[in-house]
Motif scaffolding. Structure first.
Motif, mmCIF file in Angstrom:
data_model
loop_
_atom_site.group_PDB
_atom_site.id
_atom_site.type_symbol
_atom_site.label_atom_id
_atom_site.label_comp_id
_atom_site.label_asym_id
_atom_site.label_seq_id
_atom_site.Cartn_x
_atom_site.Cartn_y
_atom_site.Cartn_z
ATOM 1 N N PHE A 286 0.821 -1.206 0.000
ATOM 2 C CA PHE A 286 0.000 0.000 0.000
ATOM 3 C C PHE A 286 0.862 1.266 0.000
ATOM 4 O O PHE A 286 0.511 2.262 -0.648
ATOM 5 C CB PHE A 286 -0.923 -0.009 1.223
ATOM 6 N N ASP A 287 1.978 1.237 0.697
ATOM 7 C CA ASP A 287 2.843 2.414 0.785
ATOM 8 C C ASP A 287 3.433 2.817 -0.565
ATOM 9 O O ASP A 287 3.875 3.953 -0.734
ATOM 10 C CB ASP A 287 3.985 2.172 1.785
ATOM 11 N N GLU A 288 3.434 1.887 -1.525
ATOM 12 C CA GLU A 288 3.996 2.180 -2.845
ATOM 13 C C GLU A 288 2.975 2.842 -3.774
ATOM 14 O O GLU A 288 3.351 3.429 -4.799
ATOM 15 C CB GLU A 288 4.504 0.892 -3.506
ATOM 16 N N ILE A 289 1.701 2.735 -3.441
ATOM 17 C CA ILE A 289 0.659 3.195 -4.361
ATOM 18 C C ILE A 289 0.725 4.698 -4.641
ATOM 19 O O ILE A 289 0.614 5.111 -5.808
ATOM 20 C CB ILE A 289 -0.734 2.776 -3.845
ATOM 21 N N PRO A 290 0.916 5.576 -3.622
ATOM 22 C CA PRO A 290 0.983 7.009 -3.951
ATOM 23 C C PRO A 290 2.079 7.344 -4.965
ATOM 24 O O PRO A 290 1.874 8.166 -5.861
ATOM 25 C CB PRO A 290 1.266 7.669 -2.594
ATOM 26 N N ASP A 291 3.237 6.690 -4.853
ATOM 27 C CA ASP A 291 4.317 6.960 -5.801
ATOM 28 C C ASP A 291 3.954 6.476 -7.198
ATOM 29 O O ASP A 291 4.215 7.159 -8.196
ATOM 30 C CB ASP A 291 5.602 6.280 -5.328
ATOM 31 N N LEU A 292 3.311 5.315 -7.299
ATOM 32 C CA LEU A 292 2.893 4.796 -8.603
ATOM 33 C C LEU A 292 1.810 5.675 -9.229
ATOM 34 O O LEU A 292 1.787 5.873 -10.448
ATOM 35 C CB LEU A 292 2.394 3.358 -8.450
ATOM 36 N N LEU A 293 0.913 6.216 -8.405
ATOM 37 C CA LEU A 293 -0.077 7.158 -8.913
ATOM 38 C C LEU A 293 0.597 8.403 -9.473
ATOM 39 O O LEU A 293 0.207 8.917 -10.523
ATOM 40 C CB LEU A 293 -1.049 7.552 -7.803
ATOM 41 N N ASN A 294 1.603 8.873 -8.783
ATOM 42 C CA ASN A 294 2.294 10.072 -9.240
ATOM 43 C C ASN A 294 3.121 9.841 -10.488
ATOM 44 O O ASN A 294 3.533 10.803 -11.143
ATOM 45 C CB ASN A 294 3.165 10.620 -8.107
ATOM 46 N N ARG A 295 3.365 8.591 -10.834
ATOM 47 C CA ARG A 295 4.079 8.276 -12.075
ATOM 48 C C ARG A 295 3.106 7.944 -13.209
ATOM 49 O O ARG A 295 3.528 7.501 -14.276
ATOM 50 C CB ARG A 295 5.056 7.117 -11.829
ATOM 51 N N ALA A 296 1.825 8.138 -12.956
ATOM 52 C CA ALA A 296 0.800 7.934 -13.982
ATOM 53 C C ALA A 296 0.201 9.279 -14.362
ATOM 54 O O ALA A 296 0.530 10.323 -13.790
ATOM 55 C CB ALA A 296 -0.273 6.986 -13.456
ATOM 56 N N ASP A 297 -0.701 9.270 -15.351
ATOM 57 C CA ASP A 297 -1.274 10.505 -15.869
ATOM 58 C C ASP A 297 -2.786 10.589 -15.723
ATOM 59 O O ASP A 297 -3.330 11.666 -15.483
ATOM 60 C CB ASP A 297 -0.887 10.669 -17.344
ATOM 61 N N VAL A 298 -3.469 9.449 -15.877
ATOM 62 C CA VAL A 298 -4.928 9.411 -15.757
ATOM 63 C C VAL A 298 -5.312 8.186 -14.942
ATOM 64 O O VAL A 298 -4.735 7.106 -15.120
ATOM 65 C CB VAL A 298 -5.606 9.350 -17.146
#
Length: 402
Positions: A286-298
Motif C-alpha cells: 500500500f505504501d507504494e501506491i501514492p508513488d505509482l499514482l504520481n508516475r501515472a497521468d490518468v
C-alpha cells in the motif's frame, strides 16, 4: 468520551476498511478528552507501534482474522464467523460510551448490534458498501429466498437500532434513509492527505509535477485496487485492444492489484496479444501506491453495471484526485457525475470504448487542458482528508450522545 471501535480490519492491514478507520481513530485519540478502544483481529506486525504517539488508543486483538478474497466463499464466511465470535466477547470486557463499526463485512455490523443490546451501549454504523444488496446484485444469494429475506430483516435491525448511520455516498445514504427512521449522515470516504498528494519526479519528467508538464513522452492510464466482482476487467482488456488498433503512440495501461479476477486479466492479455499496451504489475504494498499514482497521468475506474456501482464512489477515485490525476469512471454513477461536475474527469457508460478514448486523448493531446484538470483535482481532494472527516463524524456522534 470513550469510543469502542469494533473492526474486522485495522492498521497495519491496508484494506479499504482499515485505511478509512485508521485516520478516524488518530483524529479522535488526538484529543485529551477522548479514549479509543479498538477491538480487532490479530496482526503479524505490532500495530500498537503505529499508535505510539497516541496514548489514548488501546488496541485489543483477538486470535483470528478473515481469510483473504482469493479463498472460497465458505472459507471466508467461516473465518468471519470465528472472528465475530471472538470480537463479540472481547468487546464486552471494556466499558465505553459508544461503539463504532464499519460495514462490510456485514457480520461485524450484526456483531456490534448484539454487543450494543447486551451492554446497553449505543452504536454507530459506518456503511461503505451495501450489504446484503451486493450479494443480491451478484446473484450470490437470491433476494426472495428465505436466507435473502432473513438478511434483509437483519439489515433493517442493524439500521433501526443504531444511534446514527454514516454512509460514504449520497446514493447510499438515500438508500438507507428509505429503510430506517434512524438519522443518516454523509461521511465521504476520502484519503489520508499525508500519503496521497501530488509530487515531483526527476526521473520521469525533469522535476516537474504532472500538472506542470508541457508534453507526454509516455502517457500512463492507471487502474489500481482489488480485482473483484465490481471491477469491469473486460473493459480494461477491450480498451487496451482499442488503443492497439488505433496505433495510439506512447500509451500504457497499467494495472496494479490482485483478486478473484486477476486470472481473467492475465489470460485476456495473453489471448488478445495486448501485453505491449496493458501492463499488469499485480499486488504491491500500500505504501507504494501514492508513488505509482504520481508516475501515472490518468486514473481509470471501470466497474460493472448495477445499482451498487451506480451509487458508488470508489476509494481509488479519491486517491487519484489527491495525486493530481484526472479520472475516467464507468458506468455513469455518482462518482462519475462528481468528477464531471467539478471538471476533474469524465464518465461514460460501459461499452463506450470510443468515448473513453476520446476523453483520454483530449487530456493527452492538450497539456494546457491537462494542467487545468490536474490542478483542480488537487484542490478538490483537499476537502476529503480523512482526519477532517473523522472529526465531522465525532461531532455528529457527540451531538446525539449528550
Amino acid at each position: 468520551m470513550e469510543i469502542g471501535v469494533v473492526a474486522a480490519y485495522f492498521p497495519p492491514e491496508v484494506s479499504a476498511a482499515a485505511v478509512r478507520i485508521g485516520p478516524f481513530v488518530e483524529e479522535w485519540a488526538s484529543q485529551e478528552s477522548c479514549t479509543v478502544h479498538v477491538f480487532a483481529p490479530r496482526s503479524e506486525n505490532e500495530a500498537s507501534d503505529a499508535y505510539a504517539n497516541y496514548p489514548n488508543v488501546r488496541i485489543h486483538r483477538v486470535p483470528a482474522g478473515i481469510a483473504d478474497n482469493t479463498r472460497s466463499l465458505p472459507a471466508r464466511f467461516l473465518s468471519e464467523v470465528a472472528l465475530c465470535f471472538l470480537v463479540f466477547w472481547r468487546s464486552l470486557t471494556v466499558k465505553v460510551d459508544v461503539y463504532v463499526t464499519s460495514s462490510p463485512p456485514f457480520l461485524i455490523a450484526v456483531t456490534t448490534l448484539l454487543v450494543s443490546l447486551i451492554s446497553r451501549t449505543p452504536f454507530v454504523l459506518d456503511v461503505r458498501d451495501l450489504y446484503p444488496e451486493q450479494l443480491f446484485s451478484y446473484k450470490v444469494v437470491s433476494r426472495d429466498s428465505w436466507f435473502g429475506r432473513f438478511l434483509q430483516w437483519l439489515e433493517r435491525q442493524v439500521y433501526d437500532h443504531a444511534l446514527l448511520v454514516a454512509g460514504v455516498t449520497e446514493g447510499l445514504t438515500r438508500y438507507i434513509e428509505r429503510r430506517t427512521s434512524t438519522d443518516v449522515v454523509l461521511i465521504r470516504n476520502g484519503i489520508d492527505s499525508r500519503q496521497f498528494y501530488r509530487r515531483r519526479h526527476r526521473a520521469t519528467d525533469g522535476g516537474l509535477a504532472k500538472g506542470e508538464r508541457t508534453n507526454f513522452d509516455e502517457f500512463v492510464i492507471l487502474f489500481h485496487g482489488t480485482l473483484g466482482r465490481s471491477q469491469n476487467v473486460e473493459l480494461l482488456l477491450t480498451y487496451a485492444e482499442h488503443v492497439k488498433q488505433e496505433r495510439e503512440e506512447n500509451v500504457t495501461i497499467r494495472v496494479i492489484g490482485d483478486g478473484p479476477k486477476a486470472d481473467v486479466l492475465r489470460c485476456g492479455i495473453e489471448n488478445r496479444n495486448i501485453g505491449s499496451i496493458l501492463e499488469y504489475i499485480g499486488r504491491v504494498d500500500f505504501d507504494e501506491i501514492p508513488d505509482l499514482l504520481n508516475r501515472a497521468d490518468v486514473g481509470f475506474s471501470p466497474r460493472v453495471d448495477g445499482l451498487v456501482n451506480e451509487t458508488a464512489f470508489p476509494v481509488k477515485v479519491y486517491e487519484c484526485l489527491g495525486c493530481g490525476l484526472p479520472v475516467v469512471v464507468t458506468p455513469k454513477s455518482e462518482a462519475g457525475r462528481y468528477v464531471e461536475r467539478n471538471e476533474v474527469g469524465f464518465q461514460h457508460r460501459n461499452g463506450d470504448v470510443e468515448g473513453i478514448h476520446e476523453s483520454i486523448c483530449r487530456l493527452k493531446e492538450n497539456p494546457k487542458l491537462y494542467k487545468e484538470y490536474s490542478d483542480r483535482a488537487v484542490r478538490v481532494a483537499e476537502s476529503f482528508d480523512r482526519h477532517k472527516l473523522g472529526r465531522k463524524l465525532q461531532n455528529e456522534i457527540a451531538s446525539r450522545l449528550w
